[in-house]
Design an enzyme around this catalytic site. Structure first.
Site, PDB file in Angstrom:
ATOM      1  N   ASP A   1      38.177  40.519  48.993  1.00 52.47           N
ATOM      2  CA  ASP A   1      38.318  40.820  50.507  1.00 52.47           C
ATOM      3  C   ASP A   1      39.744  41.959  50.673  1.00 52.47           C
ATOM      4  O   ASP A   1      40.125  41.846  51.988  1.00 52.47           O
ATOM      5  CB  ASP A   1      39.055  39.234  50.690  1.00 52.47           C
ATOM      6  CG  ASP A   1      39.565  38.481  50.186  1.00 52.47           C
ATOM      7  OD1 ASP A   1      40.241  39.379  49.143  1.00 52.47           O
ATOM      8  OD2 ASP A   1      40.221  37.931  50.700  1.00 52.47           O
TER       9      ASP A   1
ATOM     10  N   ARG B   1      39.286  33.017  36.961  1.00 48.34           N
ATOM     11  CA  ARG B   1      39.893  34.211  36.411  1.00 48.34           C
ATOM     12  C   ARG B   1      39.977  33.904  34.575  1.00 48.34           C
ATOM     13  O   ARG B   1      40.137  34.422  33.716  1.00 48.34           O
ATOM     14  CB  ARG B   1      41.575  34.353  37.238  1.00 48.34           C
ATOM     15  CG  ARG B   1      40.745  34.778  38.764  1.00 48.34           C
ATOM     16  CD  ARG B   1      42.629  35.459  39.018  1.00 48.34           C
ATOM     17  NE  ARG B   1      42.353  35.883  40.472  1.00 48.34           N
ATOM     18  CZ  ARG B   1      42.879  35.535  41.120  1.00 48.34           C
ATOM     19  NH1 ARG B   1      43.055  33.897  41.812  1.00 48.34           N
ATOM     20  NH2 ARG B   1      42.903  35.662  42.881  1.00 48.34           N
TER      21      ARG B   1
ATOM     22  N   ASP C   1      31.879  30.934  42.387  1.00 51.74           N
ATOM     23  CA  ASP C   1      32.332  29.409  42.410  1.00 51.74           C
ATOM     24  C   ASP C   1      30.507  28.725  42.824  1.00 51.74           C
ATOM     25  O   ASP C   1      30.526  28.546  43.497  1.00 51.74           O
ATOM     26  CB  ASP C   1      32.968  30.101  43.368  1.00 51.74           C
ATOM     27  CG  ASP C   1      34.074  28.426  43.059  1.00 51.74           C
ATOM     28  OD1 ASP C   1      33.357  27.605  42.551  1.00 51.74           O
ATOM     29  OD2 ASP C   1      35.092  28.312  43.893  1.00 51.74           O
TER      30      ASP C   1
ATOM     31  N   HIS D   1      46.116  44.117  50.886  1.00 55.38           N
ATOM     32  CA  HIS D   1      45.570  42.953  51.500  1.00 55.38           C
ATOM     33  C   HIS D   1      44.869  42.672  52.537  1.00 55.38           C
ATOM     34  O   HIS D   1      45.742  41.743  53.132  1.00 55.38           O
ATOM     35  CB  HIS D   1      46.487  41.963  50.753  1.00 55.38           C
ATOM     36  CG  HIS D   1      46.207  40.751  50.325  1.00 55.38           C
ATOM     37  ND1 HIS D   1      45.901  40.280  49.200  1.00 55.38           N
ATOM     38  CD2 HIS D   1      47.117  39.276  51.492  1.00 55.38           C
ATOM     39  CE1 HIS D   1      46.264  39.022  49.406  1.00 55.38           C
ATOM     40  NE2 HIS D   1      46.114  38.285  50.397  1.00 55.38           N
TER      41      HIS D   1
ATOM     42  N   GLU E   1      50.700  34.595  39.880  1.00 55.88           N
ATOM     43  CA  GLU E   1      50.817  35.374  39.381  1.00 55.88           C
ATOM     44  C   GLU E   1      52.206  35.512  38.262  1.00 55.88           C
ATOM     45  O   GLU E   1      52.235  36.405  37.049  1.00 55.88           O
ATOM     46  CB  GLU E   1      51.255  36.931  40.310  1.00 55.88           C
ATOM     47  CG  GLU E   1      50.314  37.449  41.374  1.00 55.88           C
ATOM     48  CD  GLU E   1      49.688  35.987  42.644  1.00 55.88           C
ATOM     49  OE1 GLU E   1      49.053  36.579  43.291  1.00 55.88           O
ATOM     50  OE2 GLU E   1      50.870  35.429  42.436  1.00 55.88           O
TER      51      GLU E   1
ATOM     52  N   PRO F   1      36.818  36.737  40.913  1.00 57.32           N
ATOM     53  CA  PRO F   1      35.906  35.946  41.672  1.00 57.32           C
ATOM     54  C   PRO F   1      35.494  36.430  43.105  1.00 57.32           C
ATOM     55  O   PRO F   1      35.777  36.554  44.075  1.00 57.32           O
ATOM     56  CB  PRO F   1      37.328  34.963  41.673  1.00 57.32           C
ATOM     57  CG  PRO F   1      38.374  35.205  41.068  1.00 57.32           C
ATOM     58  CD  PRO F   1      37.892  36.947  41.690  1.00 57.32           C
TER      59      PRO F   1
END
Length: 309
Positions: A166, A141, A91, A282, A255, A60
């Site tokens: 990211d 998603r 988006d 992350h 998740e 995304p």
């Protein structure tokens, strides 16, 4: 002196022999001339033998100053890993020229799919909102999952991975991910997440089964892991069509929302050296400060006038 004559048939035979030698050298070079790390050499050899499952990486993304930089970094992974197919979901109400240009320049147009869907206004983050206050990427998603269920052959083993734009990814992660077995969800550690240096599964004594997690944030979650920590065998998505993401879940439960339909903790497949190697981080790029640019804009000027940054 007698003149040596070469018959046309002899010439043809020589040409055929030459072409056969050239073909053998080329085929041998494809498997031996690559000088990268051993795990990548092995991956290329498997790809040559058509033994690699395809990985559908779902990303995304949304328009922001650092978007092109983020996607450019990810595109380098796709250039190196031969069995990746990139599903980019914007988006927005339309696919953008920026993303289209990036895919063309990266040579990935044949190994990618461009989708787009706008996040409803009620769930859209505002400029000063912290990034955790609302669920992100739900529409994108779910649209990608629908694309997978519509366009991918359910009888051919392949893998789905949620690859946010990211994060930082090692190429080796996708070598490991390719080991995901049919009917399984694979799992591995993620670095720099949840307030820890690494968030990871805890395995049993023979290192074959997940018995818990070391998560510090909301450890009571059924699956207290990051979106980057797992991949899904494609057959599970067809077997359980109700496995999607939802806005109607608590913070940090996206998740769990999809995994609860697909697997249990005990059925998870540990990868990445029995979850001892960290291959994804992350990192999350900080918001770019553009105070000088904003001052220019007030004067009717732009530093990037005529450029795609």
């Amino acid at each position: 002196m007698s003149e040596m004559r070469i018959r046309p048939r002899q010439v043809l035979i020589l040409i055929i022999v030459f072409l056969l030698v050239l073909l053998m050298v080329h085929r041998n070079c494809k498997s031996t001339c690559f000088t990268g790390p051993e795990y990548l050499q092995a991956m290329y050899a498997m790809q040559q033998n058509e033994e690699l499952p395809k990985i559908y990486a779902i990303t995304p993304t949304y328009a922001r100053p650092q978007q092109k930089a983020e996607l450019t970094r990810l595109s380098q992974i796709f250039m190196l890993v031969p069995n990746l197919h990139w599903i980019i979901v914007e988006d927005s109400n339309n696919s953008t020229q920026l993303v289209r240009n990036l895919l063309e320049k990266s040579g990935l147009t044949q190994r990618s799919s461009m989708l787009h869907i706008k996040t409803p206004a009620a769930f859209k983050l505002q400029n000063k909102d912290p990034n955790w206050i609302k669920p992100r990427g739900v529409e994108q998603r779910n649209l990608a999952l629908n694309w997978v269920r519509t366009n991918v052959d359910p009888d051919k083993h392949s893998i789905v991975y949620f690859m946010d734009d990211d994060n930082a990814y090692s190429v080796e992660l996708f070598v490991e991910m390719s080991k995901t077995k049919p009917g399984r969800v694979s799992i591995w550690p993620v670095g720099l997440v949840g307030g820890l240096m690494v968030e990871k599964p805890i395995l049993n004594t023979d290192q074959t089964q997940v018995i818990g997690f070391n998560s510090a944030w909301r450890p009571e979650r059924p699956f207290p892991i990051d979106m980057a920590a797992f991949a899904i065998s494609i057959d599970l998505l067809f077997k359980f069509p109700q496995a999607i993401f939802s806005y109607e879940v608590q913070r940090g439960y996206q998740e769990t929302e999809i995994l609860r339909h697909l697997t249990t903790r005990q059925q998870l497949q540990p990868l990445a050296n029995q979850c001892r190697d960290v291959l994804v981080w992350h990192t999350r790029t900080e918001k770019t400060k553009l105070t000088a640019e904003e001052a220019l804009n007030k004067q009717g000027k732009r530093s990037d006038d005529g450029l795609e940054v």
